[in-house]
Design a protein around this motif. Structure first.
Motif, PDB file in Angstrom:
ATOM      1  N   ALA A  19       0.735  -1.290   0.058  1.00 33.01           N
ATOM      2  CA  ALA A  19      -0.017  -0.030  -0.256  1.00 33.01           C
ATOM      3  C   ALA A  19       0.891   1.275   0.060  1.00 33.01           C
ATOM      4  CB  ALA A  19      -1.138   0.478   1.071  1.00 33.01           C
ATOM      5  N   PRO A  20       0.697   2.323  -0.306  1.00 33.72           N
ATOM      6  CA  PRO A  20       1.612   3.618  -0.856  1.00 33.72           C
ATOM      7  C   PRO A  20       1.226   4.022   1.164  1.00 33.72           C
ATOM      8  CG  PRO A  20      -1.121   3.527  -1.631  1.00 33.72           C
ATOM      9  CD  PRO A  20      -0.179   2.396  -1.304  1.00 33.72           C
ATOM     10  N   GLU A  21       2.557   4.586   0.641  1.00 37.74           N
ATOM     11  CA  GLU A  21       2.528   5.098   2.370  1.00 37.74           C
ATOM     12  C   GLU A  21       1.526   6.334   2.557  1.00 37.74           C
ATOM     13  OE1 GLU A  21       5.762   7.892   5.145  1.00 37.74           O
ATOM     14  OE2 GLU A  21       6.398   6.996   3.388  1.00 37.74           O
ATOM     15  N   THR A  22       0.318   6.398   3.292  1.00 33.33           N
ATOM     16  CA  THR A  22       0.021   8.089   2.888  1.00 33.33           C
ATOM     17  C   THR A  22       0.094   9.048   4.586  1.00 33.33           C
ATOM     18  OG1 THR A  22      -2.076   6.443   2.666  1.00 33.33           O
ATOM     19  CG2 THR A  22      -2.773   8.304   3.229  1.00 33.33           C
ATOM     20  N   ILE A  23      -0.084   9.865   4.244  1.00 31.93           N
ATOM     21  CA  ILE A  23      -0.360  10.967   5.681  1.00 31.93           C
ATOM     22  C   ILE A  23      -0.956  11.554   5.598  1.00 31.93           C
ATOM     23  CG2 ILE A  23       1.189  12.865   6.926  1.00 31.93           C
ATOM     24  CD1 ILE A  23       4.113  12.124   5.601  1.00 31.93           C
ATOM     25  N   THR A  24      -2.079  11.681   6.336  1.00 38.30           N
ATOM     26  CA  THR A  24      -3.145  12.452   6.794  1.00 38.30           C
ATOM     27  C   THR A  24      -2.406  13.544   7.691  1.00 38.30           C
ATOM     28  OG1 THR A  24      -4.299  10.860   6.312  1.00 38.30           O
ATOM     29  CG2 THR A  24      -6.293  12.744   7.974  1.00 38.30           C
ATOM     30  N   TYR A  25      -3.090  14.989   7.393  1.00 40.02           N
ATOM     31  CA  TYR A  25      -2.892  15.923   8.708  1.00 40.02           C
ATOM     32  C   TYR A  25      -4.310  17.089   8.934  1.00 40.02           C
ATOM     33  CZ  TYR A  25      -0.429  20.697   9.822  1.00 40.02           C
ATOM     34  OH  TYR A  25      -0.034  21.586  10.081  1.00 40.02           O
ATOM     35  N   GLU A  26      -4.062  16.553  10.015  1.00 37.59           N
ATOM     36  CA  GLU A  26      -5.972  17.369  10.513  1.00 37.59           C
ATOM     37  C   GLU A  26      -5.607  18.653  11.303  1.00 37.59           C
ATOM     38  OE1 GLU A  26     -10.337  16.104  11.192  1.00 37.59           O
ATOM     39  OE2 GLU A  26      -8.289  14.422  10.984  1.00 37.59           O
ATOM     40  N   THR A  27      -6.323  19.284  11.025  1.00 41.18           N
ATOM     41  CA  THR A  27      -6.440  20.796  11.971  1.00 41.18           C
ATOM     42  C   THR A  27      -8.075  20.538  13.513  1.00 41.18           C
ATOM     43  OG1 THR A  27      -6.766  22.351  10.680  1.00 41.18           O
ATOM     44  CG2 THR A  27      -4.967  22.488  10.593  1.00 41.18           C
ATOM     45  N   GLY A  28      -7.510  20.864  14.110  1.00 36.75           N
ATOM     46  CA  GLY A  28      -8.803  20.763  15.072  1.00 36.75           C
ATOM     47  C   GLY A  28      -9.064  22.634  15.085  1.00 36.75           C
ATOM     48  N   PRO A  29     -10.474  22.287  15.820  1.00 43.74           N
ATOM     49  CA  PRO A  29     -10.893  24.302  16.116  1.00 43.74           C
ATOM     50  C   PRO A  29     -10.150  24.589  17.267  1.00 43.74           C
ATOM     51  CG  PRO A  29     -12.384  22.295  16.543  1.00 43.74           C
ATOM     52  CD  PRO A  29     -11.084  21.396  15.851  1.00 43.74           C
TER      53      PRO A  29
ATOM     54  N   TYR B  10       7.528  22.228  23.938  1.00 42.10           N
ATOM     55  CA  TYR B  10       7.185  21.235  22.919  1.00 42.10           C
ATOM     56  C   TYR B  10       6.797  22.403  21.976  1.00 42.10           C
ATOM     57  CZ  TYR B  10       6.494  17.899  25.785  1.00 42.10           C
ATOM     58  OH  TYR B  10       6.335  16.329  26.680  1.00 42.10           O
ATOM     59  N   GLY B  11       7.258  23.583  21.205  1.00 44.72           N
ATOM     60  CA  GLY B  11       7.103  24.476  20.767  1.00 44.72           C
ATOM     61  C   GLY B  11       7.916  24.861  19.420  1.00 44.72           C
ATOM     62  N   TRP B  12       8.777  23.354  19.168  1.00 44.01           N
ATOM     63  CA  TRP B  12       9.379  24.165  17.977  1.00 44.01           C
ATOM     64  C   TRP B  12       8.247  22.778  16.904  1.00 44.01           C
ATOM     65  CZ3 TRP B  12      10.891  18.326  16.753  1.00 44.01           C
ATOM     66  CH2 TRP B  12      10.224  17.589  18.084  1.00 44.01           C
ATOM     67  N   LYS B  13       7.605  21.718  18.119  1.00 44.95           N
ATOM     68  CA  LYS B  13       7.026  20.952  17.196  1.00 44.95           C
ATOM     69  C   LYS B  13       5.699  21.199  16.496  1.00 44.95           C
ATOM     70  CE  LYS B  13       6.986  16.886  20.470  1.00 44.95           C
ATOM     71  NZ  LYS B  13       7.907  15.823  19.384  1.00 44.95           N
ATOM     72  N   ALA B  14       5.565  22.678  17.037  1.00 47.34           N
ATOM     73  CA  ALA B  14       4.426  23.199  16.377  1.00 47.34           C
ATOM     74  C   ALA B  14       5.266  23.661  15.329  1.00 47.34           C
ATOM     75  CB  ALA B  14       4.136  24.144  17.371  1.00 47.34           C
ATOM     76  N   ASN B  15       6.186  24.353  15.080  1.00 49.71           N
ATOM     77  CA  ASN B  15       7.234  25.120  14.217  1.00 49.71           C
ATOM     78  C   ASN B  15       7.040  23.948  12.856  1.00 49.71           C
ATOM     79  OD1 ASN B  15       7.090  27.630  15.419  1.00 49.71           O
ATOM     80  ND2 ASN B  15       9.249  27.209  16.313  1.00 49.71           N
ATOM     81  N   VAL B  16       7.088  23.592  13.142  1.00 47.13           N
ATOM     82  CA  VAL B  16       8.218  21.494  12.676  1.00 47.13           C
ATOM     83  C   VAL B  16       6.212  22.058  11.946  1.00 47.13           C
ATOM     84  CG1 VAL B  16       8.154  20.144  12.086  1.00 47.13           C
ATOM     85  CG2 VAL B  16      10.146  20.825  13.736  1.00 47.13           C
ATOM     86  N   LEU B  17       4.905  21.246  12.313  1.00 42.19           N
ATOM     87  CA  LEU B  17       4.099  20.841  12.240  1.00 42.19           C
ATOM     88  C   LEU B  17       3.114  22.072  11.327  1.00 42.19           C
ATOM     89  CD1 LEU B  17       2.400  19.428  15.509  1.00 42.19           C
ATOM     90  CD2 LEU B  17       2.975  18.268  12.911  1.00 42.19           C
ATOM     91  N   GLN B  18       3.520  23.819  11.401  1.00 40.71           N
ATOM     92  CA  GLN B  18       2.744  24.435  10.428  1.00 40.71           C
ATOM     93  C   GLN B  18       3.918  24.442   9.734  1.00 40.71           C
ATOM     94  OE1 GLN B  18       2.498  26.977  14.497  1.00 40.71           O
ATOM     95  NE2 GLN B  18       0.871  27.155  14.376  1.00 40.71           N
ATOM     96  N   LYS B  19       4.660  24.479   9.080  1.00 37.39           N
ATOM     97  CA  LYS B  19       5.358  25.085   8.002  1.00 37.39           C
ATOM     98  C   LYS B  19       5.780  24.054   7.292  1.00 37.39           C
ATOM     99  CE  LYS B  19       8.952  28.251  10.162  1.00 37.39           C
ATOM    100  NZ  LYS B  19      10.201  28.301  10.921  1.00 37.39           N
ATOM    101  N   ALA B  20       5.327  21.969   7.866  1.00 37.33           N
ATOM    102  CA  ALA B  20       5.432  21.498   6.506  1.00 37.33           C
ATOM    103  C   ALA B  20       4.214  21.328   6.233  1.00 37.33           C
ATOM    104  CB  ALA B  20       5.101  19.561   7.684  1.00 37.33           C
TER     105      ALA B  20
ATOM    106  N   GLY C  17      -2.674  34.802  12.015  1.00 36.33           N
ATOM    107  CA  GLY C  17      -2.867  35.382  12.835  1.00 36.33           C
ATOM    108  C   GLY C  17      -3.854  33.529  13.027  1.00 36.33           C
ATOM    109  N   HIS C  18      -3.405  32.797  12.807  1.00 32.59           N
ATOM    110  CA  HIS C  18      -4.725  31.801  12.505  1.00 32.59           C
ATOM    111  C   HIS C  18      -3.345  30.441  13.977  1.00 32.59           C
ATOM    112  CE1 HIS C  18      -7.856  32.197  10.354  1.00 32.59           C
ATOM    113  NE2 HIS C  18      -6.629  32.653   9.260  1.00 32.59           N
ATOM    114  N   MET C  19      -3.686  29.304  13.858  1.00 27.79           N
ATOM    115  CA  MET C  19      -3.354  28.240  15.139  1.00 27.79           C
ATOM    116  C   MET C  19      -2.200  28.860  15.859  1.00 27.79           C
ATOM    117  SD  MET C  19      -3.378  25.867  12.261  1.00 27.79           S
ATOM    118  CE  MET C  19      -2.560  25.505  10.997  1.00 27.79           C
ATOM    119  N   GLY C  20      -1.939  29.933  16.549  1.00 30.14           N
ATOM    120  CA  GLY C  20      -1.621  30.316  17.659  1.00 30.14           C
ATOM    121  C   GLY C  20      -0.122  31.303  16.962  1.00 30.14           C
ATOM    122  N   ARG C  21      -0.433  31.751  15.891  1.00 31.75           N
ATOM    123  CA  ARG C  21       0.410  32.005  15.103  1.00 31.75           C
ATOM    124  C   ARG C  21       0.690  34.024  15.687  1.00 31.75           C
ATOM    125  NH1 ARG C  21       3.579  30.868   9.584  1.00 31.75           N
ATOM    126  NH2 ARG C  21       3.016  29.130  10.194  1.00 31.75           N
TER     127      ARG C  21
END
Length: 174
Positions: A36-46, A145-155, A170-174
């Motif tokens: 099966a192909p590799e799949t990445i699901t990236y989901e943002t919550g409210p 864990y702030g570095w994780k936020a940066n990685v996730l938002q930039k990816a 102005g979104h998601m904690g910026r």
């Protein structure tokens, strides 16, 4: 040794059966099972505000699906394609936050300091290597864990979904 002649019809049937049983005449079994192909699901919550809420699923075979839910430029489903290089770059950008198994950084006890009302980013890796799951609330222990936020938002910016998401200021904690 006595040779007994076989009537023609049974001889043909016997010949046909023996041909079917001959390994060199059987269809070759696939030497590789389909992976099966590799799949990445990236989901943002409210969040408490107007953070965009969406899901992006992208696969190593080039298929991508954007699902806009709230506060996105596009509501609903849009399909897109990525080349192998883009998928590899998205995967590479997320490599540093990919856990072994599940990592849920959405509250106590792992989040010792918690900013409330922030969005969560939920990433799931399936197919290919072993599955993994990261859920990170952007308000979780920003010092640790702030570095994780940066990685996730930039990816996510490497994928061609910016026009579906809309402005990011102005979104998601910026």
């Amino acid at each position: 040794m006595t040779i007994v002649p076989i009537p023609p019809r049974p001889a043909m049937a016997l010949l046909a059966l023996s041909a079917l049983a001959t390994p060199s005449l059987l269809p070759a079994a696939s030497s590789k099972a389909r992976v099966a192909p590799e799949t990445i699901t990236y989901e943002t919550g409210p969040c408490f505000g107007v953070c965009p809420v969406y899901r992006v699923t992208v696969s190593s075979d080039g298929r991508g699906v954007f699902e806009g839910k709230r506060f996105t430029a596009v509501t609903g489903t849009r399909n897109f394609r990525v080349d192998a290089k883009t998928f590899a770059e998205f995967s590479r950008r997320l490599r540093g936050v990919r856990p072994v198994g599940d990592a849920l950084l959405t509250g106590a006890p792992l989040c010792q300091a918690m900013a409330t009302d922030m969005a969560t980013i939920d990433v799931r890796w399936t197919g290919g290597r072993k599955s993994a799951h990261l859920a990170y609330n952007l308000g979780c222990d920003r010092e640790r864990y702030g570095w994780k936020a940066n990685v996730l938002q930039k990816a996510i910016t490497v994928l061609p979904v910016g026009r579906f998401i809309g402005p990011r200021e102005g979104h998601m904690g910026r």
